[in-house]
Design an enzyme around this catalytic site. Structure first.
Site, PDB file in Angstrom:
ATOM      1  N   LYS A 198      62.899 -40.841  54.835  1.00 53.20           N
ATOM      2  CA  LYS A 198      62.080 -40.193  53.630  1.00 53.20           C
ATOM      3  C   LYS A 198      61.448 -41.388  52.984  1.00 53.20           C
ATOM      4  O   LYS A 198      60.126 -41.272  52.597  1.00 53.20           O
ATOM      5  CB  LYS A 198      62.976 -39.403  52.864  1.00 53.20           C
ATOM      6  CG  LYS A 198      62.156 -38.606  51.726  1.00 53.20           C
ATOM      7  CD  LYS A 198      62.771 -37.236  51.291  1.00 53.20           C
ATOM      8  CE  LYS A 198      61.632 -36.305  50.501  1.00 53.20           C
ATOM      9  NZ  LYS A 198      62.270 -35.310  49.858  1.00 53.20           N
ATOM     10  N   ARG A 233      53.133 -37.301  54.343  1.00 59.23           N
ATOM     11  CA  ARG A 233      54.149 -36.647  53.777  1.00 59.23           C
ATOM     12  C   ARG A 233      54.445 -35.157  54.151  1.00 59.23           C
ATOM     13  O   ARG A 233      55.507 -34.568  53.971  1.00 59.23           O
ATOM     14  CB  ARG A 233      54.177 -37.004  52.141  1.00 59.23           C
ATOM     15  CG  ARG A 233      55.570 -36.676  51.531  1.00 59.23           C
ATOM     16  CD  ARG A 233      55.572 -36.979  50.262  1.00 59.23           C
ATOM     17  NE  ARG A 233      57.037 -36.601  49.733  1.00 59.23           N
ATOM     18  CZ  ARG A 233      57.340 -36.689  48.343  1.00 59.23           C
ATOM     19  NH1 ARG A 233      56.653 -37.623  47.695  1.00 59.23           N
ATOM     20  NH2 ARG A 233      58.308 -36.256  47.868  1.00 59.23           N
ATOM     21  N   ARG A 247      55.296 -37.122  27.434  1.00 57.33           N
ATOM     22  CA  ARG A 247      54.462 -37.734  28.722  1.00 57.33           C
ATOM     23  C   ARG A 247      55.194 -38.415  29.425  1.00 57.33           C
ATOM     24  O   ARG A 247      54.493 -39.099  30.308  1.00 57.33           O
ATOM     25  CB  ARG A 247      53.338 -38.250  28.030  1.00 57.33           C
ATOM     26  CG  ARG A 247      52.106 -37.203  27.290  1.00 57.33           C
ATOM     27  CD  ARG A 247      50.856 -38.042  27.150  1.00 57.33           C
ATOM     28  NE  ARG A 247      50.084 -37.088  26.227  1.00 57.33           N
ATOM     29  CZ  ARG A 247      50.114 -37.024  24.881  1.00 57.33           C
ATOM     30  NH1 ARG A 247      50.583 -37.841  24.041  1.00 57.33           N
ATOM     31  NH2 ARG A 247      49.295 -36.183  24.285  1.00 57.33           N
ATOM     32  N   GLU A 251      68.072 -29.757  56.786  1.00 57.51           N
ATOM     33  CA  GLU A 251      67.240 -30.534  56.213  1.00 57.51           C
ATOM     34  C   GLU A 251      67.442 -31.812  57.048  1.00 57.51           C
ATOM     35  O   GLU A 251      66.686 -32.655  57.543  1.00 57.51           O
ATOM     36  CB  GLU A 251      67.375 -30.836  54.748  1.00 57.51           C
ATOM     37  CG  GLU A 251      66.822 -29.747  53.977  1.00 57.51           C
ATOM     38  CD  GLU A 251      65.136 -29.677  53.732  1.00 57.51           C
ATOM     39  OE1 GLU A 251      64.530 -30.385  54.362  1.00 57.51           O
ATOM     40  OE2 GLU A 251      64.748 -28.931  53.088  1.00 57.51           O
ATOM     41  N   HIS A 291      68.103 -22.399  50.284  1.00 58.74           N
ATOM     42  CA  HIS A 291      66.818 -22.993  50.849  1.00 58.74           C
ATOM     43  C   HIS A 291      67.159 -23.628  52.301  1.00 58.74           C
ATOM     44  O   HIS A 291      66.110 -23.298  53.186  1.00 58.74           O
ATOM     45  CB  HIS A 291      66.416 -24.124  49.867  1.00 58.74           C
ATOM     46  CG  HIS A 291      65.377 -24.949  50.435  1.00 58.74           C
ATOM     47  ND1 HIS A 291      63.911 -24.415  50.341  1.00 58.74           N
ATOM     48  CD2 HIS A 291      65.083 -26.274  50.829  1.00 58.74           C
ATOM     49  CE1 HIS A 291      63.335 -25.465  50.790  1.00 58.74           C
ATOM     50  NE2 HIS A 291      63.681 -26.563  51.123  1.00 58.74           N
ATOM     51  N   HIS A 301      59.061 -25.065  56.236  1.00 56.41           N
ATOM     52  CA  HIS A 301      58.938 -24.932  54.797  1.00 56.41           C
ATOM     53  C   HIS A 301      57.928 -23.702  54.701  1.00 56.41           C
ATOM     54  O   HIS A 301      58.092 -22.839  53.588  1.00 56.41           O
ATOM     55  CB  HIS A 301      58.795 -25.936  53.924  1.00 56.41           C
ATOM     56  CG  HIS A 301      60.164 -26.678  53.854  1.00 56.41           C
ATOM     57  ND1 HIS A 301      60.549 -27.385  54.919  1.00 56.41           N
ATOM     58  CD2 HIS A 301      60.669 -27.053  52.670  1.00 56.41           C
ATOM     59  CE1 HIS A 301      61.657 -28.178  54.445  1.00 56.41           C
ATOM     60  NE2 HIS A 301      61.810 -27.886  53.208  1.00 56.41           N
ATOM     61  N   ASN A 314      57.505 -30.977  55.431  1.00 56.42           N
ATOM     62  CA  ASN A 314      57.683 -29.555  55.076  1.00 56.42           C
ATOM     63  C   ASN A 314      57.715 -28.608  56.619  1.00 56.42           C
ATOM     64  O   ASN A 314      57.587 -27.551  56.559  1.00 56.42           O
ATOM     65  CB  ASN A 314      56.414 -29.144  54.453  1.00 56.42           C
ATOM     66  CG  ASN A 314      56.101 -29.735  53.100  1.00 56.42           C
ATOM     67  OD1 ASN A 314      56.984 -29.523  52.174  1.00 56.42           O
ATOM     68  ND2 ASN A 314      54.856 -30.430  53.007  1.00 56.42           N
ATOM     69  N   GLU A 363      51.565 -36.827  48.883  1.00 62.20           N
ATOM     70  CA  GLU A 363      51.321 -35.824  50.006  1.00 62.20           C
ATOM     71  C   GLU A 363      49.895 -35.719  50.178  1.00 62.20           C
ATOM     72  O   GLU A 363      49.309 -34.344  50.399  1.00 62.20           O
ATOM     73  CB  GLU A 363      52.199 -34.574  49.829  1.00 62.20           C
ATOM     74  CG  GLU A 363      52.359 -33.650  50.799  1.00 62.20           C
ATOM     75  CD  GLU A 363      53.332 -32.554  50.804  1.00 62.20           C
ATOM     76  OE1 GLU A 363      52.832 -31.463  50.729  1.00 62.20           O
ATOM     77  OE2 GLU A 363      54.556 -32.821  50.371  1.00 62.20           O
ATOM     78  N   HIS A 378      59.786 -20.857  52.648  1.00 66.37           N
ATOM     79  CA  HIS A 378      59.646 -20.539  51.590  1.00 66.37           C
ATOM     80  C   HIS A 378      59.303 -19.025  51.179  1.00 66.37           C
ATOM     81  O   HIS A 378      59.501 -18.174  50.403  1.00 66.37           O
ATOM     82  CB  HIS A 378      58.190 -21.464  50.968  1.00 66.37           C
ATOM     83  CG  HIS A 378      59.054 -22.713  50.495  1.00 66.37           C
ATOM     84  ND1 HIS A 378      57.804 -23.594  50.445  1.00 66.37           N
ATOM     85  CD2 HIS A 378      59.984 -23.279  50.746  1.00 66.37           C
ATOM     86  CE1 HIS A 378      58.525 -24.855  50.124  1.00 66.37           C
ATOM     87  NE2 HIS A 378      59.707 -24.566  50.053  1.00 66.37           N
ATOM     88  N   LYS A 411      59.331 -35.414  44.099  1.00 66.46           N
ATOM     89  CA  LYS A 411      58.943 -34.119  44.024  1.00 66.46           C
ATOM     90  C   LYS A 411      59.625 -33.266  43.063  1.00 66.46           C
ATOM     91  O   LYS A 411      60.798 -33.354  43.238  1.00 66.46           O
ATOM     92  CB  LYS A 411      58.797 -33.254  45.371  1.00 66.46           C
ATOM     93  CG  LYS A 411      57.514 -33.648  46.156  1.00 66.46           C
ATOM     94  CD  LYS A 411      57.573 -32.647  47.351  1.00 66.46           C
ATOM     95  CE  LYS A 411      56.328 -32.744  48.162  1.00 66.46           C
ATOM     96  NZ  LYS A 411      56.354 -31.645  49.377  1.00 66.46           N
TER      97      LYS A 411
END
Length: 356
Positions: free
Chosen positions: A221, A235, A115, A179, A259, A242, A239, A231, A246, A137
């Site tokens: 960031k 935030r 956990r 990026e 990427h 993306h 993306n 997000e 993606h 993330k």
């Protein structure tokens, strides 16, 4: 040393940018249980240096295969099984030594093992240094979508050594620049101009210039993450490119395009959509393409992909809300917004002759 602080109350942490690894917070250097997660390529260069940071630890390491194709539940389970077999407790400190794949897998394990345990990010690619190592993330990929299985888990520290970029393949360095350029397009037109001015020094990997560039991206960031950790709003602007990117990665098979390469093409596609709406002018699009080409990044989708190939992935994108696709689009050069009014017909019309 350059330093950026991610302000998250009790979970705040420093990002330390230097030309060595020796900025580890004393509390973590005294850890008694440490497991380093890396891949064979990175480990051959830096594993011994990182081991030396933990003189008091019962230290072990696990090496995963290299590449986006291995950012999977199977790799995640491999690390979990390793921890269980060696009976590590909740006191263990996990160390992600590698690029975004290693960082994401290690962070996801840290979020879920017993956990939640501590983890440290030591990113060794430019893309990870300016983006994926910061903000918490963590995820693995699925055949039906990228980063669809994961959790938010902040590291306890990020250590960035600019010297490691000297061993990075040119293609990987370029992918990281996608990026970097993303940050400029999102919120900082002056930074975009700086990148154009300093591109030769960046390509030559001048360490002072790299440190300045990396710090600027990390600060941008960190500020956004501090305001919107999970997000819920702002935030999502990170993306940019993306949603299209993606889809390219998933459709081609993870690892075919890096990427950053897919994000570069995705930013151009987003800019073309904004151009069609009158938010950008042709000169803005041309400048974006020019800077991407300086770093030898793709500026168009793969030749055999049509917009129909993108739609299935876009409809399962994490930004989809109430069944409606949402896109991060530039509304001016250096400012973006999350838009939920883009229709399939508009996408078809805009990209009928402009994908490639």
């Amino acid at each position: 040393m350059q330093k950026v602080e991610v302000q998250l109350g009790e979970r705040s942490y420093p990002i330390c940018i230097n030309s060595h690894f020796n900025d580890l917070v004393a509390e973590y250097s005294q850890s008694k249980q440490v497991v380093i997660v890396s891949n064979p390529t990175v480990a051959s260069h830096y594993l011994n240096s990182i081991k030396c940071l933990f003189p008091q630890a019962k230290l072990n390491y696990i090496l995963l295969p290299d590449g986006e194709a291995y950012k999977t539940l199977a790799s995640y389970e491999t690390v979990l099984s390793f921890l269980l077999q060696h009976q590590y407790s909740r006191d263990v400190l996990l160390v992600a030594l590698g690029g975004g794949v290693i960082g994401d897998i290690t962070g996801f394990v840290a979020a879920t093992y017993q956990r939640g345990v501590r983890f440290l990010q030591i990113p060794t690619t430019l893309l990870a240094q300016v983006d994926s190592s910061v903000g918490g993330k963590t995820a693995v990929n699925h055949a039906l979508g990228k980063n669809m299985i994961g959790a938010f888990k902040q590291p306890v520290q990020v250590i960035i050594n600019t010297q490691v970029l000297a061993t990075l393949p040119a293609r990987e360095f370029a992918a990281g620049m996608a990026e970097v350029i993303k940050y400029a397009l999102i919120a900082d037109k002056a930074f975009f101009s700086w990148l154009l001015t300093e591109h030769q020094a960046i390509l030559a990997q001048d360490h002072l210039v790299l440190a300045q560039m990396i710090k600027h991206c990390c600060q941008m960031k960190a500020d956004i993450v501090s305001r919107d950790e999970t997000e819920q709003g702002e935030r999502a602007l990170l993306n940019l490119g993306h949603t299209f990117g993606h889809a390219i990665e998933a459709h081609l098979g993870y690892g075919s395009w890096l990427h950053g390469e897919a994000v570069a093409a995705g930013m151009v596609m987003a800019a073309k959509l904004s151009l069609s709406r009158g938010w950008l002018v042709q000169q803005d699009l041309d400048q974006l393409i020019q800077l991407l080409e300086v770093f030898q990044l793709p500026t168009a989708a793969p030749e055999h992909m049509c917009i129909a190939d993108f739609l299935p992935y876009m409809k399962t994108d994490k930004k989809v809300k109430n069944g409606q696709m949402r896109f991060v689009l530039p509304i001016s050069f250096g400012a973006c917004a999350l838009k939920d009014d883009v229709t399939e017909d508009e996408l078809m019309q805009v990209f009928a002759n402009g994908l490639h």
